[in-house]
Design an enzyme around this catalytic site. Structure first.
Site, PDB file in Angstrom:
ATOM      1  N   HIS A  58      22.558  79.581  45.779  1.00  0.00           N
ATOM      2  CA  HIS A  58      21.283  80.244  45.528  1.00  0.00           C
ATOM      3  C   HIS A  58      21.201  80.629  44.064  1.00  0.00           C
ATOM      4  O   HIS A  58      22.228  80.826  43.395  1.00  0.00           O
ATOM      5  CB  HIS A  58      21.139  81.524  46.371  1.00  0.00           C
ATOM      6  CG  HIS A  58      20.925  81.271  47.827  1.00  0.00           C
ATOM      7  ND1 HIS A  58      19.801  81.675  48.509  1.00  0.00           N
ATOM      8  CD2 HIS A  58      21.692  80.649  48.757  1.00  0.00           C
ATOM      9  CE1 HIS A  58      19.880  81.337  49.773  1.00  0.00           C
ATOM     10  NE2 HIS A  58      21.036  80.702  49.954  1.00  0.00           N
ATOM     11  N   GLU A  88      26.292  87.776  51.308  1.00  0.00           N
ATOM     12  CA  GLU A  88      27.368  86.837  51.625  1.00  0.00           C
ATOM     13  C   GLU A  88      28.650  87.130  50.847  1.00  0.00           C
ATOM     14  O   GLU A  88      29.363  86.221  50.448  1.00  0.00           O
ATOM     15  CB  GLU A  88      26.918  85.381  51.435  1.00  0.00           C
ATOM     16  CG  GLU A  88      25.883  84.944  52.461  1.00  0.00           C
ATOM     17  CD  GLU A  88      25.859  83.447  52.705  1.00  0.00           C
ATOM     18  OE1 GLU A  88      26.868  82.780  52.393  1.00  0.00           O
ATOM     19  OE2 GLU A  88      24.849  82.951  53.220  1.00  0.00           O
TER      20      GLU A  88
END
Length: 435
Positions: A272, A49
């Site tokens: 995360h 990402e």
């Protein structure tokens, strides 16, 4: 005792959640990530990402001293989001884009626009050749009604094929990334069973991190707890996987995860948690090992047949759904076409009946024509998309069918396991020992 050469490497994997103008505190978090990577000095850093080229270039500049070698994998409309930074020279790279990756009309999820893929880099750790992979699979937005499950299973199938076929000559294989799959999910079992990759969390001699190795925790301020339901504390969907070769053994001596908050900062690195694995690579100087347990191999083959059969069933479910959606799109298109012909017939009335006036106001006529063309365009695009999806699912199902047949043939080649007391039993009547 055989002489061995040992090499230790540190690998980090992190989903950076770097969606510009959507993710929170993007610039500050990238600065924090850069500071952490400079300080920790991992051998290999696998990031997901990193959607913006600007953010990648920022990290590349910041890590120029600690990680002079890097590569940003480009794919899809906004990129693959995959990047690798390394202390060791990157000799080759390659990107494989998954054939299925969600639906373009599900814009709120955005996976389709991201071009999910797996990136490969070939590195050298001393005399050892390492194939390092970084990937990011389609997200699971609803555990109970997961409409993306067939796509994610196909992605896992393509991932294991890519890893197996490209790592044949490698001494070491490392795969890191956000797989968006729980440890016991079908796609995860398919990947691990087929490739022989091992999970760092399960293999680690020591572990320090979140409970049960969770990488998406409920206490993270960037996480919506409702999205984690029914898992109250969190889930483990990020992994660092590895395996050796006939001449190299790989061990995970230590694994850790970040624990949400970062000292002296008001928020964590990402939504995360980051994973770090310390891998020990041992090579025997006496040459490769050839020992193999036939019973264990037969058991693994039988398990793999069951897993691939289960995956094939899930792909068939996706096939039926895609066929249904394509039929709906074609039926809607036919209705739009019929409406367009009706409008053309109405428009022809003044020409066929001289002197007759147009029965509809001109504005309504144009609006109805625009609606017809919009319906035809949308349904045509959807029909093409669902046809493409069908072909990809059919291709994966065909590959799985062939794989099951091949695995079953190998399984038949193994001798049946005999009872432990078989050698004590007398021979059948009329049969004595051969002379």
């Amino acid at each position: 005792m055989a002489n061995t050469d040992s090499v230790n490497i540190r690998v980090l994997s992190l989903n950076c959640w770097g969606i510009r103008y959507v993710s929170k505190h993007t610039a500050q978090r990238y600065a924090m990530i850069g500071d952490m990577l400079c300080k920790e000095e991992h051998d290999v850093v696998l990031l997901q990402e990193v959607w913006s080229e600007k953010d990648y270039l920022f990290l590349k500049k910041k890590l120029a001293c600690s990680h002079p070698h890097s590569h940003h994998f480009k794919s899809g409309v906004i990129g693959s989001g995959l990047a690798i930074f390394s202390k060791h020279r990157i000799h080759e790279t390659f990107l494989y884009r998954y054939s299925l990756n969600g639906y373009p009309y599900m814009a709120q999820h955005g996976d389709w626009f991201g071009g999910k893929a797996v990136g490969m880099a070939v590195l050298k750790f001393g005399s050892l050749t390492a194939n390092v992979y970084v990937t990011h699979l389609h997200a699971e937005y609803c555990r109970d009604k997961d409409s993306y499950l067939p796509h994610r299973v196909v992605q896992a199938w393509e991932l294991q094929q890519f890893v197996r076929h490209t790592s044949v000559g490698a001494d070491v294989v490392i795969l890191g990334g956000d797989l968006n799959m729980h440890p016991q999910d079908l796609g995860n079992r398919l990947l691990l069973s087929y490739t022989g990759l091992r999970d760092s969390y399960l293999e680690a001699a020591k572990f320090d991190g979140c409970e049960n190795g969770m990488t998406l925790v409920a206490d993270n301020p960037f996480i919506c707890k409702k999205e984690l339901a029914p898992f109250e504390k969190g889930i483990r969907i990020d992994y660092i996987l590895f395996k050796g070769s006939s001449k190299t053994d790989v061990y995970c001596d230590f694994m850790s995860t970040t624990k949400g908050s970062v000292p002296d900062h008001p928020f964590p690195y990402s939504d995360h948690e980051a994973l770090t694995s310390v891998l020990r690579l041992e090579t025997e100087r006496d040459g490769p090992r050839t020992s193999k347990n036939p019973d264990s191999a037969a058991g693994k083959l039988a398990e793999l047949v069951d897993i691939v059969t289960e995956a094939r069933t899930e792909v068939k479910v996706g096939l039926h759904c895609a066929e249904r959606m394509r039929y709906t799109a074609s039926r809607t298109g036919v209705m739009g076409l019929a409406l367009l012909f009706l409008e053309l017939a109405i428009a022809a009335v003044p020409w066929l009946a001289l002197g007759a006036e147009q029965p509809f106001p001109r504005t309504s006529f144009y609006l109805l024509a625009a609606l017809c063309f919009a319906i035809l365009t949308a349904t045509a695009l959807l029909y093409v998309f669902y046809t493409t999806e069908l072909k990809s699912l059919q291709g994966a199902e065909d590959q799985m069918r062939l794989a099951v047949g091949s695995l079953q043939e190998k399984l038949r080649g193994f001798p049946l396991a005999l009872p432990h007391d078989a050698h004590l039993r007398p021979p059948p009547a009329g049969q004595g020992p051969e002379e």
